[in-house]
Scaffold this motif. Structure first.
Motif, PDB file in Angstrom:
ATOM      1  N   GLY A 184       0.806  -1.213   0.000  1.00 50.59           N
ATOM      2  CA  GLY A 184       0.000   0.000   0.000  1.00 50.59           C
ATOM      3  C   GLY A 184       0.834   1.255   0.000  1.00 50.59           C
ATOM      4  N   ILE A 227       4.385   3.535  -1.719  1.00 46.67           N
ATOM      5  CA  ILE A 227       4.937   3.891  -3.014  1.00 46.67           C
ATOM      6  C   ILE A 227       6.324   4.454  -2.731  1.00 46.67           C
ATOM      7  CG2 ILE A 227       4.240   6.316  -3.200  1.00 46.67           C
ATOM      8  CD1 ILE A 227       3.130   5.315  -6.067  1.00 46.67           C
ATOM      9  N   PRO A 239       3.463   7.343   2.569  1.00 49.29           N
ATOM     10  CA  PRO A 239       4.617   6.924   1.760  1.00 49.29           C
ATOM     11  C   PRO A 239       4.960   7.895   0.631  1.00 49.29           C
ATOM     12  CG  PRO A 239       3.169   5.082   2.144  1.00 49.29           C
ATOM     13  CD  PRO A 239       2.484   6.266   2.723  1.00 49.29           C
ATOM     14  N   GLY A 247      -0.690  -4.927   3.025  1.00 46.17           N
ATOM     15  CA  GLY A 247      -1.186  -4.031   1.989  1.00 46.17           C
ATOM     16  C   GLY A 247      -2.699  -3.923   1.990  1.00 46.17           C
ATOM     17  N   SER A 248      -3.378  -5.027   2.299  1.00 42.94           N
ATOM     18  CA  SER A 248      -4.839  -4.983   2.298  1.00 42.94           C
ATOM     19  C   SER A 248      -5.362  -4.223   3.498  1.00 42.94           C
ATOM     20  CB  SER A 248      -5.419  -6.394   2.326  1.00 42.94           C
ATOM     21  OG  SER A 248      -4.862  -7.165   1.311  1.00 42.94           O
ATOM     22  N   PRO A 289      -3.362  -2.767   7.031  1.00 41.78           N
ATOM     23  CA  PRO A 289      -2.243  -2.782   7.974  1.00 41.78           C
ATOM     24  C   PRO A 289      -2.702  -2.962   9.417  1.00 41.78           C
ATOM     25  CG  PRO A 289      -2.474  -0.622   6.937  1.00 41.78           C
ATOM     26  CD  PRO A 289      -3.408  -1.531   6.260  1.00 41.78           C
ATOM     27  N   GLU A 290      -3.831  -2.336   9.743  1.00 41.83           N
ATOM     28  CA  GLU A 290      -4.285  -2.379  11.132  1.00 41.83           C
ATOM     29  C   GLU A 290      -4.741  -3.796  11.501  1.00 41.83           C
ATOM     30  OE1 GLU A 290      -3.630   0.002  12.949  1.00 41.83           O
ATOM     31  OE2 GLU A 290      -4.588  -0.739  14.774  1.00 41.83           O
ATOM     32  N   ILE A 347       6.928  -3.559   6.536  1.00 45.10           N
ATOM     33  CA  ILE A 347       7.004  -2.358   5.706  1.00 45.10           C
ATOM     34  C   ILE A 347       8.438  -1.850   5.620  1.00 45.10           C
ATOM     35  CG2 ILE A 347       6.263   0.046   5.557  1.00 45.10           C
ATOM     36  CD1 ILE A 347       3.575  -0.861   6.659  1.00 45.10           C
ATOM     37  N   SER A 393      -2.436  -3.436  -8.099  1.00 44.45           N
ATOM     38  CA  SER A 393      -3.210  -2.233  -7.809  1.00 44.45           C
ATOM     39  C   SER A 393      -2.400  -1.298  -6.917  1.00 44.45           C
ATOM     40  CB  SER A 393      -4.499  -2.602  -7.107  1.00 44.45           C
ATOM     41  OG  SER A 393      -4.970  -1.508  -6.369  1.00 44.45           O
ATOM     42  N   LEU A 394      -2.519   0.018  -7.200  1.00 45.41           N
ATOM     43  CA  LEU A 394      -1.803   0.996  -6.379  1.00 45.41           C
ATOM     44  C   LEU A 394      -2.388   1.067  -4.970  1.00 45.41           C
ATOM     45  CD1 LEU A 394      -1.167   3.914  -8.864  1.00 45.41           C
ATOM     46  CD2 LEU A 394       0.538   2.579  -7.682  1.00 45.41           C
ATOM     47  N   ASN A 395      -3.523   0.403  -4.755  1.00 46.78           N
ATOM     48  CA  ASN A 395      -4.108   0.418  -3.417  1.00 46.78           C
ATOM     49  C   ASN A 395      -3.450  -0.578  -2.478  1.00 46.78           C
ATOM     50  OD1 ASN A 395      -6.063   2.376  -3.876  1.00 46.78           O
ATOM     51  ND2 ASN A 395      -7.311   0.883  -4.972  1.00 46.78           N
ATOM     52  N   ARG A 439     -14.725  -0.417   1.439  1.00 40.55           N
ATOM     53  CA  ARG A 439     -13.709   0.379   2.102  1.00 40.55           C
ATOM     54  C   ARG A 439     -14.331   1.603   2.749  1.00 40.55           C
ATOM     55  NH1 ARG A 439     -10.637   1.878  -1.851  1.00 40.55           N
ATOM     56  NH2 ARG A 439      -9.704  -0.155  -1.998  1.00 40.55           N
TER      57      ARG A 439
END
Lengths: 346, 320
Positions: A69, A71, A131, A204-205, A207-208, A221, A269-271, A334
């Motif tokens: 998640g 960059i 990021p 990435g999906s 973090p929490e 990370i 995906s950039l997500n 989301r």
């Protein structure tokens, strides 16, 4: 399900690459021909692999970062710093042809790249800066640092051992291809044969949620940024060794954008979340083939940018179209207000 | 009571004052009205671009296409005026509309196809830069009377003079402050930046506002391009290379949160001036090389972002 999805993700990149190669074949029938000269293979395909090597490396690192998640905008600067560091070390040495000196230079560059990657990772994990911003700092300052190392000049070195990294050949193939293959192999093994890949996708999906599930999100990370810095560092070595010089200003310019482009074309995906290393490699190859094609058909190379713009848009739109349903459901999920409420109070 | 949301902007202003004071003590001739005016003159195009970028960032997006839109504008102006003999009176409104339309297009793609602003405006950046090179890969010098007159006109002020560009930039800043704080559009932008979902549920026109934000940024970039043409008197595909980063840096130093929802146009103006002061100090110092500018700006970015993190209560997730 996973396999089907995976095939789907690789399908479009492969079609684009195939179409590009087909166009080249029609335009110039000897595009695929390989010639052996002086024990080395020559040909357009080899050129694409050779010149694409630094981009593939940077893109591999970028894929893993984007999967969490994040960059990394600083890769271009790290490419410049790494090349500058290696060339400076070699030019400062007493015996310019020494192998030890080259090893020292390579190690110095790689160590520096790892430190820079750690800096990015620390900013993202410890200070919890977004990021894109955290790495923007090094992107801006990094060009300055690279110029500081080279004192604003282009450092030229002549060391046949150093040149081997980017311009040498092994088993009649460019040596850089083997570096890329090794990094790709290590990355795929680590992410697909161990749990690390799962950790990365999980962070990435969400973090929490990953942290609550007992994953050390921060360590994951931090590691991906270090890996990305390392990849960019190696790419910087290949790039500077290929031309036997270091240019703090222009080395690796726009690499961050090309690398992100390669990752997006590859279907990641950039997500964050799922990532596709092979897709990224194909994405990078598409970009390099595109550049080669444009040079070959004799259009002014400046037009590459326009073509790239349309490729980015086309790829994004294709992906958005094909996955509209999933995207919409994910989007709704989301932004489900109750979920936001939960994260806010978490 | 001092509202804590004003703290970042006050700190930024304090920093500008301290840097200017430090420069004045250290270098003779630094403390003069003209040095201050020059800051504005040399950065007027950056101010205009950064104003547009501020709105985009407050809305939670980002616009990477600004630098290349400036280059494209200088290129179109120079070609049409010099090579085709068009009147500047026609060309300037035309490029402004073109810039706005370009922004609208990017905004529409971002909104309707739900693609990240980062990647869409990146495509826009490639596209605009590429079109420059298609027009010409050489510099086109502008000798048209209107442009040279606009470039050379000096507006006298106490202690020195400023250029027309500065007036355009300041007018844009004032207009943007009005737009941000006294219009419905401005409130909507802040609301969307705070939470797009909430804004949607409140019945705010999310689609229209989001697209308009990019339209405004495109318009600002085109205007900055016209101002840049006045400043450089040439059109060139390599103009304003990397300006998008300077712009984002100025906006961040000016106290706008990159997560969206918080920020001030006035802060952006100060952010641009801080970058200008750094450059002035480095040129006054003489022995420092130009790359120190980048390093110092990088450091400042770091300090400011860290500072913002400490101030903001919001828990920002690790997502971009």
């Amino acid at each position: 399900m996973g396999g089907k999805m995976h095939r789907h993700h690789l399908f479009w990149p492969l079609v684009v690459l195939g179409a590009l190669l087909l166009f080249n074949l029609i335009y110039s029938p000897d595009f695929f021909s390989l010639a052996v000269r002086g024990g080395n293979l020559y040909g357009s395909l080899i050129d694409i692999l050779n010149f694409g090597a630094p981009l593939i490396l940077v893109s591999i690192g970028m894929t893993i970062v984007i999967a969490t998640g994040g960059i990394d905008l600083s890769v271009g600067s790290i490419v410049a710093i790494s090349g500058a560091m290696a060339c400076l070390t070699i030019s400062k040495g007493t015996d310019p042809s020494s192998v030890l000196l080259v090893i020292g230079a390579v190690l110095a560059s790689i160590a520096l790249s790892i430190v820079l990657g750690m800096w990015n990772g620390a900013l993202v994990t410890v200070t919890r800066i977004q990021p894109i911003i955290a790495t923007l700092i090094l992107m801006v300052a990094g060009r300055g640092i690279a110029q500081l190392i080279t004192s604003g000049q282009i450092i030229t070195v002549s060391n046949s051992n150093y040149e081997y990294i980017g311009a040498g050949s092994l088993a009649s193939l460019p040596f850089s291809i083997f570096i890329v293959a090794a990094v790709l192999l290590i990355a795929s093994l680590l992410t697909r044969r161990t749990a690390i890949g799962l950790f990365i996708e999980s962070v990435g999906s969400n973090p929490e949620a990953s942290r609550l599930a007992g994953l050390r999100s921060r360590t994951v990370i931090l590691t991906v940024y270090v890996f990305c810095g390392l990849c960019a560092g190696i790419a910087g070595l290949i790039l500077s060794s290929n031309v036997s010089s270091a240019d703090g200003n222009n080395a690796g310019l726009w690499y961050e954008l090309d690398a992100i482009l390669a990752v997006v074309i590859g279907g990641t995906s950039l997500n964050g979340g799922r990532f596709y290393l092979m897709g990224t490699v194909i994405g990078a190859l598409i970009i390099q083939t595109l550049t080669t094609t444009i040079y070959m058909i004799g259009v002014p190379p400046e037009i590459t940018l326009v073509v790239k713009a349309f490729v980015v848009l086309a790829v994004c739109l294709i992906q958005s179209e094909a996955f509209r349903k999933t995207l919409i459901t994910r989007w709704k999920k989301r932004n489900y207000p109750a979920e936001q409420e939960v994260t806010r109070h978490a | 009571m001092l509202n804590r949301k004003y703290v970042p902007i006050l700190v930024t202003f304090g920093l500008l004052a301290v840097m200017f004071a430090a420069g004045s003590f250290r270098y003779t001739g630094f403390f003069s009205a003209q040095v201050l005016y020059n800051l504005l003159i040399d950065n007027s195009f950056l101010i205009i671009t950064a104003v547009g970028m501020t709105f985009v960032i407050i809305s939670g997006g980002i616009d990477l296409s600004v630098g290349s839109v400036i280059a494209l504008t200088t290129m179109i102006c120079a070609t049409l005026v010099e090579r085709h003999g068009w009147s500047p009176v026609v060309v300037i409104p035309m490029v402004l509309i073109f810039g706005a339309l370009f922004g609208t297009l990017l905004g529409a793609i971002i909104h309707y196809f739900k693609i990240q602003p980062f990647i869409v405006t990146l495509a826009g950046m490639f596209l605009a830069r590429g079109i420059c090179y298609i027009i010409s890969i050489d510099t086109i010098t502008v000798t048209n009377g209107f442009f040279t007159k606009a470039a050379q006109t000096k507006v006298p002020l106490p202690g020195g003079n400023i250029s027309i560009n500065v007036i355009i930039a300041l007018v844009i800043v004032l207009a943007a402050i009005y737009l941000a704080h006294y219009t419905r559009f401005g409130r909507n932008v802040y609301a969307i930046g705070g939470s797009e979902q909430s804004a949607l549920l409140m019945g705010l026109p999310v689609a229209r506002t989001k697209i308009l934000v990019y339209t405004f940024s495109g318009f600002c970039s085109a205007l900055a391009g016209v101002v840049f043409t006045f400043y450089m008197l040439s059109g060139y595909g390599l103009h304003a290379m990397g300006l998008e980063l300077d712009t984002i840096a100025a906006v961040v130093i000016g106290g706008t949160l990159l997560t969206g929802g918080v920020g001030y146009v006035a802060g952006t103006l100060i952010g641009v001036l801080i970058q200008g002061v750094i450059q002035t100090i480095i040129s006054f110092e003489g022995t420092l090389s130009s790359w120190w500018t980048k390093i110092v700006i990088g450091l400042l970015l770091f300090v400011f972002i860290l500072f913002q993190r400490l101030l903001s209560d919001r828990r920002v997730t690790l997502k971009t």
